[in-house]
Design an enzyme around this catalytic site. Sequence first.
Site, PDB file in Angstrom:
ATOM      1  N   ASP A  95      49.753  25.194  35.620  1.00 16.91           N
ATOM      2  CA  ASP A  95      48.343  25.620  35.565  1.00 16.91           C
ATOM      3  C   ASP A  95      48.091  26.869  34.728  1.00 16.91           C
ATOM      4  O   ASP A  95      46.978  27.128  34.312  1.00 16.91           O
ATOM      5  CB  ASP A  95      47.819  25.865  36.994  1.00 16.91           C
ATOM      6  CG  ASP A  95      48.684  26.872  37.768  1.00 16.91           C
ATOM      7  OD1 ASP A  95      49.696  27.347  37.212  1.00 16.91           O
ATOM      8  OD2 ASP A  95      48.354  27.173  38.925  1.00 16.91           O
ATOM      9  N   HIS A  96      49.130  27.652  34.451  1.00 17.88           N
ATOM     10  CA  HIS A  96      48.894  28.960  33.819  1.00 17.88           C
ATOM     11  C   HIS A  96      48.924  28.941  32.290  1.00 17.88           C
ATOM     12  O   HIS A  96      48.551  29.917  31.660  1.00 17.88           O
ATOM     13  CB  HIS A  96      49.945  29.967  34.293  1.00 17.88           C
ATOM     14  CG  HIS A  96      49.617  30.609  35.608  1.00 17.88           C
ATOM     15  ND1 HIS A  96      49.529  29.897  36.781  1.00 17.88           N
ATOM     16  CD2 HIS A  96      49.363  31.898  35.943  1.00 17.88           C
ATOM     17  CE1 HIS A  96      49.244  30.733  37.773  1.00 17.88           C
ATOM     18  NE2 HIS A  96      49.133  31.945  37.288  1.00 17.88           N
ATOM     19  N   ASP A 160      53.613  33.444  43.459  1.00 17.01           N
ATOM     20  CA  ASP A 160      52.330  33.849  42.905  1.00 17.01           C
ATOM     21  C   ASP A 160      51.628  34.626  43.999  1.00 17.01           C
ATOM     22  O   ASP A 160      51.665  34.236  45.171  1.00 17.01           O
ATOM     23  CB  ASP A 160      51.500  32.622  42.526  1.00 17.01           C
ATOM     24  CG  ASP A 160      50.271  33.029  41.732  1.00 17.01           C
ATOM     25  OD1 ASP A 160      50.294  32.904  40.499  1.00 17.01           O
ATOM     26  OD2 ASP A 160      49.293  33.492  42.349  1.00 17.01           O
ATOM     27  N   ARG A 448      40.642  38.974  39.999  1.00 15.11           N
ATOM     28  CA  ARG A 448      41.125  40.199  39.345  1.00 15.11           C
ATOM     29  C   ARG A 448      40.295  40.494  38.117  1.00 15.11           C
ATOM     30  O   ARG A 448      39.898  39.572  37.409  1.00 15.11           O
ATOM     31  CB  ARG A 448      42.573  40.022  38.900  1.00 15.11           C
ATOM     32  CG  ARG A 448      43.452  39.824  40.063  1.00 15.11           C
ATOM     33  CD  ARG A 448      44.901  40.071  39.728  1.00 15.11           C
ATOM     34  NE  ARG A 448      45.553  40.084  41.011  1.00 15.11           N
ATOM     35  CZ  ARG A 448      46.740  39.535  41.244  1.00 15.11           C
ATOM     36  NH1 ARG A 448      47.420  38.986  40.258  1.00 15.11           N
ATOM     37  NH2 ARG A 448      47.246  39.582  42.445  1.00 15.11           N
ATOM     38  N   SER A 643      50.195  41.138  40.514  1.00 22.74           N
ATOM     39  CA  SER A 643      50.874  39.851  40.534  1.00 22.74           C
ATOM     40  C   SER A 643      52.281  39.886  41.127  1.00 22.74           C
ATOM     41  O   SER A 643      52.874  40.945  41.345  1.00 22.74           O
ATOM     42  CB  SER A 643      50.919  39.359  39.093  1.00 22.74           C
ATOM     43  OG  SER A 643      52.162  38.891  38.743  1.00 22.74           O
ATOM     44  N   ARG A 645      54.770  38.496  39.499  1.00 23.31           N
ATOM     45  CA  ARG A 645      55.686  38.202  38.389  1.00 23.31           C
ATOM     46  C   ARG A 645      56.902  39.127  38.412  1.00 23.31           C
ATOM     47  O   ARG A 645      56.779  40.338  38.297  1.00 23.31           O
ATOM     48  CB  ARG A 645      54.955  38.267  37.039  1.00 23.31           C
ATOM     49  CG  ARG A 645      54.358  39.595  36.711  1.00 23.31           C
ATOM     50  CD  ARG A 645      53.444  39.499  35.482  1.00 23.31           C
ATOM     51  NE  ARG A 645      52.171  38.904  35.844  1.00 23.31           N
ATOM     52  CZ  ARG A 645      50.991  39.249  35.330  1.00 23.31           C
ATOM     53  NH1 ARG A 645      50.917  40.154  34.373  1.00 23.31           N
ATOM     54  NH2 ARG A 645      49.880  38.674  35.736  1.00 23.31           N
TER      55      ARG A 645
HETATM   56  C1  MIC Z   1      48.004  36.451  38.297  1.00 22.91           C
HETATM   57  O1  MIC Z   1      46.955  36.099  38.814  1.00 22.91           O
HETATM   58  O2  MIC Z   1      48.186  37.597  37.837  1.00 22.91           O
HETATM   59  C2  MIC Z   1      49.137  35.459  38.213  1.00 22.91           C
HETATM   60  C3  MIC Z   1      49.339  35.144  36.805  1.00 22.91           C
HETATM   61  O3  MIC Z   1      48.778  34.273  38.882  1.00 22.91           O
HETATM   62  C4  MIC Z   1      50.352  36.108  38.862  1.00 22.91           C
HETATM   63  C5  MIC Z   1      51.607  35.378  38.679  1.00 22.91           C
HETATM   64  C6  MIC Z   1      52.153  35.491  37.297  1.00 22.91           C
HETATM   65  O4  MIC Z   1      52.154  36.577  36.732  1.00 22.91           O
HETATM   66  O5  MIC Z   1      52.611  34.469  36.780  1.00 22.91           O
HETATM   67  C7  MIC Z   1      50.219  36.424  40.342  1.00 22.91           C
HETATM   68  O6  MIC Z   1      49.137  36.677  40.796  1.00 22.91           O
HETATM   69  O7  MIC Z   1      51.232  36.502  41.046  1.00 22.91           O
HETATM   70 FE1  SF4 Z   2      45.768  31.471  38.247  1.00 25.70          FE
HETATM   71 FE2  SF4 Z   2      46.493  33.879  39.200  1.00 25.70          FE
HETATM   72 FE3  SF4 Z   2      44.038  33.434  38.204  1.00 25.70          FE
HETATM   73 FE4  SF4 Z   2      44.731  32.359  40.467  1.00 25.70          FE
HETATM   74  S1  SF4 Z   2      44.539  34.539  40.053  1.00 25.70           S
HETATM   75  S2  SF4 Z   2      43.640  31.332  38.811  1.00 25.70           S
HETATM   76  S3  SF4 Z   2      46.866  31.853  40.134  1.00 25.70           S
HETATM   77  S4  SF4 Z   2      45.948  33.352  37.103  1.00 25.70           S
END
Ligand code: MIC
Ligand code: SF4
Length: 755
Positions: A95-96, A160, A448, A643, A645
């Site tokens: 999905d990313h 995640d 976010r 996140s 990550r």
């Molecule tokens: C995000 O919303 O920042 C992400 C991308 O979903 C991350 C995970 C990632 O960095 O791949 C998260 O929230 O954990």
């Molecule tokens: Fe995707 Fe993270 Fe955004 Fe949720 S907050 S839609 S998991 S990038």
Amino acid sequence: MVFDLEMIKAVYAKMDERIQAARKVVNKPLTLSEKILYAHLTEGNAAKAYERGKSYVDFAPDRVAMQDATAQMALLQFMQAGRPKVAVPSTVHCDHLITAKVGAEKDLAVANSESKEVYNFLASVSNKYGIGFWKPGAGIIHQVVLENYAFPGGMMIGTDSHTVNAGGLGMLAIGVGGADACDVMAGLPWELKFPKLIGIKLTGKLNGWTAPKDVILKVAGLLTVKGGTGAIVEYFGEGATSMSCTGKGTICNMGAEIGATTSTFGYDESMERYLRATGRAEVADLANGIKSHLTADPEVYANPELYFDQVIEIDLNALMPHLNGPFTPDLATPISEIKEAAAKNDWPLKVEWGLIGSCTNSSYEDLSRAASIAKQAIEKGLTTKAEFGINPGSEQVRYTAERDGLLKTFTDLNASIFTNACGPCIGMWDRVGAEKAEKNTIIHSFNRNFAKRADGNPNTFAFVASPEMVAAIAIAGDLSFNPVTDTLINKDGVTVKLDPPSGDELPVKGFAVEDAGYIAPAADGSAIEVAVSPTSDRLQLLDPFAAWNGQDLDNLKLLIKAKGKCTTDHISMAGPWLKYRGHLDNISNNMLIGAVNFFNEKTDCVKNQLTGEYQSVPKVQRQYKAAGIGSIVVGDENYGEGSSREHAAMEPRHLGVNAVLVKSFARIHETNLKKQGMLALTFVNKEDYNKILEDDQIQIKGLTHFSAGKTLTIVLNHADGSAEEFEVNHTYNEQQIEWFKAGGALNIIRKQVSK
Ligand code: MIC
Ligand code: SF4
């Protein structure tokens, strides 16, 4: 189809005995969070009570979910663990990595070709190790999990931070780094500090323009981005039971933005309705059979102050729609005060884009309530002033929303329907003109809004709101438009007012889908080869990190003293860098490039102590590494917020940084650092942050006696020849100290599994 029904039955079969054992040791009525925690102890029935906020506890989660951007690293680690199959049901969701540009069909085709190598890797690893695979376009991990896998009373972890979304269906679902997921998939216990408990009582009922999103926008304003750290938030009260299951998901989802370990709600009729509507009547029947175990004991909600560490009450009757932002999700402003706040802070009022989607707000109900606003606009002769982009949460939601005419309503307003994926929420947005870095405002229903997150432009002011407010404000094109009180002039010059949104919690005609996008793994994957090309720039097999050399650390250079907010987006940016998530060396070129250097207030510009020149952070660190010199990163409060990550921890480890010393950490990031064999340290006295100078040579003393609860010592050797010394804290337990000594937790798993 119901996935893993036998596993759910087995969890429920043990619940009664486990909860009784817990009640005995805790010796008082239990919250829902405690019931689920104690029902998932690795040890089985609880033999003793654990201390909230103190005890490290081993848990046995029921399942694991991974999204493509983090799964690559999680699975590269898992491949090293030497197991033939995952030990618990696990899934991967693509999905990313899909850029939103022109619309779903074309964008998805581009992603499928651009990221073919990564998708093939994830598909073949999944197939080999018994992991369910959701292909690109199937939807956003947390919506797909809510629709298919979450179940009341269960415990899951996911790579995640928004894994917490599944709390909407009464789970304890917790975001972790890939190394933690790797442990659980390898059949090892998963360790967590027993959380503190925050109870939030919701009285009254949502009404008018107020949505579930406003509950969490308000909570974020109250608790701030670090107020939930180390705690589970448990919601209850008539306001909780009267809202939809997906609405509860929204609230739990954004609990990540206050740093909460997770959030949850007790099982109720909204969850039962959702389970039945998503084809899981069997799970609803099972849950109905153990209802009292799937919510707190009645004494708890009657006198919450006696059972929670902190209690907050929110009256939904009086709650206003909120806009949170810019640049941080906890800057909460009720819509009635936006005009004033914008004028005071110079926020651009003209809204350029309204984006609806992301894992937090992309359910059928979300789309239907936002569409009710779009529909009125059309009927009342309004056109939209801002551009509109919609990312449905899953193929099932998209297909149903299309069938029911919701998507047509949006396209009648000239909206772009992007792929069922994260898209702009994670910076995968090819926004025309973003490179000009003009000051501008957007509004979205995401969770976010850190600087540069959606479009890479540091001057984009992003505000978070409910989908229905996003729709109204995008149509008005004006951030200060308050649909509760204000009117708009339509194309015939007539004054019109938008009525409050309406919508369906669940599709009246039921959900429908042709191809949900799921691919089941092979029953026996032993013959499947997983190929990683040695010349790939997107995937790289991992080499084990070196073990600790047994000595205190000496002669460390200060790599950067970061000033202010330093989220994982600042440490390892997403957007264009997502493509390197499976290649540690390549992605390390983004290390800390978003962090602000305390000494010159610039990003990606630090002093190279070998040459005296100012250069980019990864470049300087690579030179230290080449010279065999260690280094240290210093940071401010809530370092690593955001996140899960683990790249934000693996990159410094890979490039030879030894320690990260900050005023405070976000939970997942601190664990990720420990797992990768780094030193995660905090100032005993936060003022000592000020003692650190740009040219310091730093020593870390006490490592030869490194033990739980004992401070370490930092010695600063300043350039003028003077020296200063102070104590620093850490939260390592004995096992985590072993990770440090071994050079990372994976080095230990590797040994255990090969035994
Ligand atoms: C995000 O919303 O920042 C992400 C991308 O979903 C991350 C995970 C990632 O960095 O791949 C998260 O929230 O954990
Ligand atoms: Fe995707 Fe993270 Fe955004 Fe949720 S907050 S839609 S998991 S990038």
